[in-house]
Design an enzyme around this catalytic site. Structure first.
Site, PDB file in Angstrom:
ATOM      1  N   GLU A 117      35.352  28.684  43.492  1.00  0.00           N
ATOM      2  CA  GLU A 117      34.929  29.997  42.977  1.00  0.00           C
ATOM      3  C   GLU A 117      35.848  30.454  41.837  1.00  0.00           C
ATOM      4  O   GLU A 117      37.052  30.484  42.012  1.00  0.00           O
ATOM      5  CB  GLU A 117      34.988  31.019  44.130  1.00  0.00           C
ATOM      6  CG  GLU A 117      34.231  30.564  45.372  1.00  0.00           C
ATOM      7  CD  GLU A 117      34.564  31.398  46.618  1.00  0.00           C
ATOM      8  OE1 GLU A 117      35.169  32.476  46.481  1.00  0.00           O
ATOM      9  OE2 GLU A 117      34.207  30.941  47.731  1.00  0.00           O
ATOM     10  N   LYS A 119      38.181  32.465  39.663  1.00  0.00           N
ATOM     11  CA  LYS A 119      39.081  33.522  40.130  1.00  0.00           C
ATOM     12  C   LYS A 119      39.080  34.666  39.113  1.00  0.00           C
ATOM     13  O   LYS A 119      39.675  34.553  38.044  1.00  0.00           O
ATOM     14  CB  LYS A 119      40.493  32.960  40.299  1.00  0.00           C
ATOM     15  CG  LYS A 119      41.467  33.920  40.914  1.00  0.00           C
ATOM     16  CD  LYS A 119      42.768  33.205  41.251  1.00  0.00           C
ATOM     17  CE  LYS A 119      43.808  34.141  41.828  1.00  0.00           C
ATOM     18  NZ  LYS A 119      44.276  35.154  40.909  1.00  0.00           N
ATOM     19  N   ARG A 140      44.250  46.588  48.024  1.00  0.00           N
ATOM     20  CA  ARG A 140      45.015  45.564  48.733  1.00  0.00           C
ATOM     21  C   ARG A 140      46.357  46.112  49.216  1.00  0.00           C
ATOM     22  O   ARG A 140      46.810  45.785  50.308  1.00  0.00           O
ATOM     23  CB  ARG A 140      45.238  44.363  47.815  1.00  0.00           C
ATOM     24  CG  ARG A 140      45.987  43.252  48.477  1.00  0.00           C
ATOM     25  CD  ARG A 140      46.073  42.032  47.592  1.00  0.00           C
ATOM     26  NE  ARG A 140      46.725  40.949  48.281  1.00  0.00           N
ATOM     27  CZ  ARG A 140      48.035  40.780  48.331  1.00  0.00           C
ATOM     28  NH1 ARG A 140      48.816  41.638  47.737  1.00  0.00           N
ATOM     29  NH2 ARG A 140      48.546  39.763  48.996  1.00  0.00           N
ATOM     30  N   GLU A 177      36.328  41.456  44.513  1.00  0.00           N
ATOM     31  CA  GLU A 177      37.090  41.865  43.337  1.00  0.00           C
ATOM     32  C   GLU A 177      36.376  42.979  42.569  1.00  0.00           C
ATOM     33  O   GLU A 177      35.176  42.882  42.291  1.00  0.00           O
ATOM     34  CB  GLU A 177      37.242  40.633  42.427  1.00  0.00           C
ATOM     35  CG  GLU A 177      38.451  40.660  41.548  1.00  0.00           C
ATOM     36  CD  GLU A 177      39.746  40.314  42.279  1.00  0.00           C
ATOM     37  OE1 GLU A 177      39.714  40.084  43.525  1.00  0.00           O
ATOM     38  OE2 GLU A 177      40.786  40.302  41.608  1.00  0.00           O
ATOM     39  N   CYS A 427      52.483  32.355  -3.509  1.00  0.00           N
ATOM     40  CA  CYS A 427      52.677  33.255  -4.638  1.00  0.00           C
ATOM     41  C   CYS A 427      53.433  32.444  -5.690  1.00  0.00           C
ATOM     42  O   CYS A 427      54.415  31.786  -5.387  1.00  0.00           O
ATOM     43  CB  CYS A 427      53.510  34.444  -4.175  1.00  0.00           C
ATOM     44  SG  CYS A 427      54.161  35.432  -5.512  1.00  0.00           S
ATOM     45  N   CYS A 434      58.963  38.978  -6.790  1.00  0.00           N
ATOM     46  CA  CYS A 434      58.017  39.469  -5.779  1.00  0.00           C
ATOM     47  C   CYS A 434      58.796  40.185  -4.674  1.00  0.00           C
ATOM     48  O   CYS A 434      59.679  39.609  -4.052  1.00  0.00           O
ATOM     49  CB  CYS A 434      57.232  38.291  -5.208  1.00  0.00           C
ATOM     50  SG  CYS A 434      56.122  38.736  -3.872  1.00  0.00           S
TER      51      CYS A 434
HETATM   52  S1  IVH Z   1      39.991  34.739  48.426  1.00  0.00           S
HETATM   53  C1  IVH Z   1      42.866  34.207  51.537  1.00  0.00           C
HETATM   54  N1  IVH Z   1      38.383  34.364  46.422  1.00  0.00           N
HETATM   55  O1  IVH Z   1      42.956  36.217  43.995  1.00  0.00           O
HETATM   56  C2  IVH Z   1      41.960  34.341  50.422  1.00  0.00           C
HETATM   57  N2  IVH Z   1      40.369  35.601  46.061  1.00  0.00           N
HETATM   58  O2  IVH Z   1      45.951  35.570  44.977  1.00  0.00           O
HETATM   59  C3  IVH Z   1      42.392  35.326  49.410  1.00  0.00           C
HETATM   60  N3  IVH Z   1      40.611  36.439  43.768  1.00  0.00           N
HETATM   61  O3  IVH Z   1      44.147  39.001  45.676  1.00  0.00           O
HETATM   62  C4  IVH Z   1      41.303  35.874  48.641  1.00  0.00           C
HETATM   63  N4  IVH Z   1      38.712  35.621  43.007  1.00  0.00           N
HETATM   64  O4  IVH Z   1      42.278  39.391  44.094  1.00  0.00           O
HETATM   65  C5  IVH Z   1      39.536  34.914  46.842  1.00  0.00           C
HETATM   66  N5  IVH Z   1      36.820  33.979  44.792  1.00  0.00           N
HETATM   67  C6  IVH Z   1      37.975  34.510  45.173  1.00  0.00           C
HETATM   68  C7  IVH Z   1      38.812  35.260  44.312  1.00  0.00           C
HETATM   69  C8  IVH Z   1      40.005  35.777  44.788  1.00  0.00           C
HETATM   70  C9  IVH Z   1      39.798  36.330  42.710  1.00  0.00           C
HETATM   71  C10 IVH Z   1      41.919  37.123  43.763  1.00  0.00           C
HETATM   72  C11 IVH Z   1      42.067  38.200  44.791  1.00  0.00           C
HETATM   73  C12 IVH Z   1      43.331  37.875  45.536  1.00  0.00           C
HETATM   74  C13 IVH Z   1      43.989  36.859  44.673  1.00  0.00           C
HETATM   75  C14 IVH Z   1      44.727  35.844  45.488  1.00  0.00           C
END
Ligand code: IVH
Length: 676
Positions: A117, A119, A140, A177, A427, A434
């Site tokens: 996925e 990030k 969080r 997110e 130049c 200059c």
């Molecule tokens: S899973 C234990 N999935 O990444 C699993 N996190 O450092 C933790 N994040 O604070 C979260 N995309 O803000 C997960 N597809 C995704 C994510 C994701 C972004 C961010 C999230 C988390 C940080 C982890």
């Protein structure tokens, strides 16, 4: 105005700005209009630019956004919000999988499927739904306890308030997110450094009406506490999230095998600049929930997931303007002024465009949306342009044919060595004519490797230049200190210090002196070679009278390019004047000579062909250690031509014609009392 008064005025402005911040963010009661706020902020930044001694931790240049948190109630997460460990290479991924297999006591044949996925770089949130109703939303926080931002989250249209699906768990924390799209970020008022800050700032508005103003999005990707969740796999859970009315990332995939993870990573990275949201890597999660459960956590990160980070720091921003900077050697460097953006923790507002060719090749235009890269300590640069986002009325950038500083014609030189036309436009004026070149030359003159005058930095050069206190290097040693003492930001003590630092540097080595003149193609190494060759300043100065520069070619390491540059330097009247005047003001120390009692004293050598078991560089240092000299061509000045394998016939013939001794490697070593 005295330094003290400036300090006072500055501190007051910073204090006022922070008061406005507090009212705006904490109390949702703006005390000032947006434009008034921006004006004050600008005044502070301008003061800092003008007076380098000003600094405050609370200055808008040191804080991005505003971080109130006292205003929200804290709430414990029912299950901790974990973080992820990072992977940067294939090696890291292999280790990650190996550890999993070891932990599960499985061998390589055991196929692990991962949910891959993208990030998103936003703010994570946890949404509690009971009986299908959105009850509470937490940030969080520290992972254990978050802020209750329910009302703000409730303004986000991607967050369903009621879910009636029969299969929706009766009690669950949906996690994901919160982020803002890049396109929406661009349309916001300038208050945030990047989309992530904008999302965070918006979520923390005391008044949810203010949150509403900033279009936030939510993508769901995991869960916390749950009762009644039937899915057994992450991929199925993601599908269900869609059915229940949540958005999920359309680039999510289920993949097995490290090779395939890498392939997907590369594909997503390519798409990255075209996405409307910032991503900083790919998250891999073991797809099977049962396996996740068995694997558990280490400290505050799961053993079953990892974030594969993108290696370089890139970000998307808009080119506001293209400026042409003129350097010390007259090179015209285009610089993109970009909308300030945070790249890996550093706010970037300038990116180099290298040269005219680069702009033409990439067809970079003002107004374009660009991917900016900042890697290590190098100057950020524009990686690519998103032509799809280009405005219809955008115009091709026309590189100036005249120097933007002095109006002189600009030229592209023909490089005799590479036999190519230079990519850099310059130049064509003669140095100090200059203004921009002049200022840059002065900056070079006082720089670390040159005169290294303590406390005399680039900013001071610019200031003194503007005040017409300096124009040529010699002016630095003739400064009118009584004038400086009366300048804003200066006092008796600081002037005394400056005077002392300048006086101290009047005693300088020939090598540093040559370097400081800023002769094109004469860097530190070449300055060293020249100083060794000439030994004293008076001999070096003779260059200004010399018509025949060819002798310089005998210095090993000095080539045609350097010689022609030295020649044109001394042909210039202003340069000759600078050198003469500096001579009267300075004490230029002779170069330290090699001892002249060696076995090869006063003898000159040239090698042609390949020697056996000894490199050219080694031979050269052997000769120099023994007080000999190496020269680069056969001439009357040559005493010995050393021949190796496959020597250049022309050199050998010419040497014989000039009755120069031609020796082989063994004979040479014998001269040093060494056997081959
Ligand atoms: S899973 C234990 N999935 O990444 C699993 N996190 O450092 C933790 N994040 O604070 C979260 N995309 O803000 C997960 N597809 C995704 C994510 C994701 C972004 C961010 C999230 C988390 C940080 C982890």
């Amino acid at each position: 105005m005295s330094k003290k008064l400036i300090q006072k005025e500055y501190q007051e402005k910073v204090k006022l700005l922070n008061k406005f911040n507090k009212y705006y963010y904490d109390e949702s009661k703006p005390l000032i209009s947006d434009s008034g706020y921006d004006e004050l902020k600008n005044e502070i930044l301008l003061l800092e630019k003008k007076y380098i001694f000003l600094n405050s931790k609370k200055s808008p240049s040191n804080i991005v956004g505003y971080k109130p948190s006292k205003n929200f109630n804290k709430f414990k997460h029912r299950t901790s919000m974990l973080s992820l460990s990072n992977a940067f290479s294939e090696e890291d991924l292999k280790n990650f999988e190996k550890k999993i297999l070891n932990f599960l006591s499985e061998n390589d044949e055991f196929k692990i499927f991962y949910s891959a996925e993208p990030k998103i770089d936003g703010i994570s949130a946890s949404l509690t739904y009971k009986n299908g109703n959105f009850e509470r939303g937490l940030s969080r926080g520290d992972g254990k306890e978050g802020e209750d931002i329910t009302v703000n989250l409730a303004t986000i249209k991607d967050i369903p308030k009621k879910i009636s699906n029969k299969d929706f768990p009766k009690d669950i924390d949906i996690r994901g997110e919160v982020f803002i799209k890049n396109s929406d970020f661009e349309n916001l008022n300038e208050k945030f450094a990047n989309p992530r800050n904008a999302a965070s700032g918006s979520l923390r508005q005391k008044n949810p009406e203010d949150t509403k103003k900033i279009p936030l999005n939510f993508i769901a990707y995991t869960y916390g506490f749950q009762q009644g969740l039937k899915e057994k796999k992450q991929s199925d859970y993601l599908k269900k999230l869609n059915e229940w009315g949540f958005k999920t990332n359309t680039l999510n995939k289920t993949i097995y095998g490290i090779k395939n993870l890498i392939k997907n990573y590369n594909e997503v990275e390519k798409k990255r600049s075209n996405l409307d949201f910032d991503i900083d890597g790919i998250v891999y999660k073991v797809n099977d929930f049962e396996l996740q459960k068995r694997l558990g956590n280490v400290a505050n990160a799961p053993r079953w997931a990892i974030a594969h980070k993108f290696s370089s720091n890139k970000a998307i921003s808009k080119i506001l303007d293209i400026e042409i900077q003129v350097g010390r050697t007259g090179a015209l460097t285009p610089v993109a002024k970009i909308k300030p953006i945070n790249i890996g923790g550093v706010v970037v507002s300038n990116a180099t465009l290298h040269n005219e060719d680069e702009i033409t090749r990439k067809d970079i235009r003002v107004g374009d949306t660009a991917v900016v890269e900042r890697a290590g300590d190098v100057i950020p640069h524009i990686l690519s342009i998103d032509k799809k986002k280009r405005l219809q009325n955008s115009k091709k950038f026309v590189f100036p044919k005249n120097c933007p500083s002095c109006g002189s014609e600009t030229i592209k030189e023909f490089n005799k060595v590479t036999k190519k036309v230079d990519a850099v436009r310059r130049c064509s004026s003669e140095g100090y004519y200059c203004d921009k070149i002049s200022i840059e030359k002065l900056k070079h003159f006082v720089s670390k490797e040159a005169f290294n005058i303590d406390g005399f930095g680039k900013k001071i050069v610019e200031n003194f230049w503007k005040l017409k206190l300096i124009k040529y290097p010699q002016d630095i040693f003739n400064l009118d200190f009584s004038k400086i003492e009366n300048l804003e930001g200066w006092g008796k003590l600081s002037v005394q210090n400056l005077k002392y630092s300048i006086d101290q540097k009047k005693n300088i080595s020939l090598e540093r002196f040559i370097y400081s003149l800023g002769i094109r193609h004469i860097g530190l190494e070449n300055a060293k070679l020249l100083s060794k060759h000439f030994v004293s300043f008076s001999k070096f100065k003779n260059l200004s009278k010399q018509i025949d520069y060819e002798d310089l070619l005998n210095i090993d390491g000095i080539g045609e390019t350097q010689v022609s540059s030295i020649k044109s330097f001394f042909l210039n009247k202003t340069n000759r004047k600078v050198v003469n005047e500096l001579e009267n003001l300075l004490l230029i120390k002779d170069a330290i000579q090699n001892s002249d009692d060696g076995l090869l004293n006063n003898k000159t050598f040239l090698v042609t062909g390949k020697l056996n078991g000894i490199s050219r560089a080694e031979v050269k240092s052997l000769i120099e250690e023994n007080s000999g000299k190496t020269i680069s061509s056969v001439s009357k000045k040559l005493n010995f031509l050393i021949i190796g394998e496959k020597p250049t016939k022309k050199k050998v013939d010419y040497a014989k014609q000039l009755k120069i001794k031609v020796i082989d490697q063994a004979e040479f070593l014998k001269m040093l009392n060494k056997s081959s």
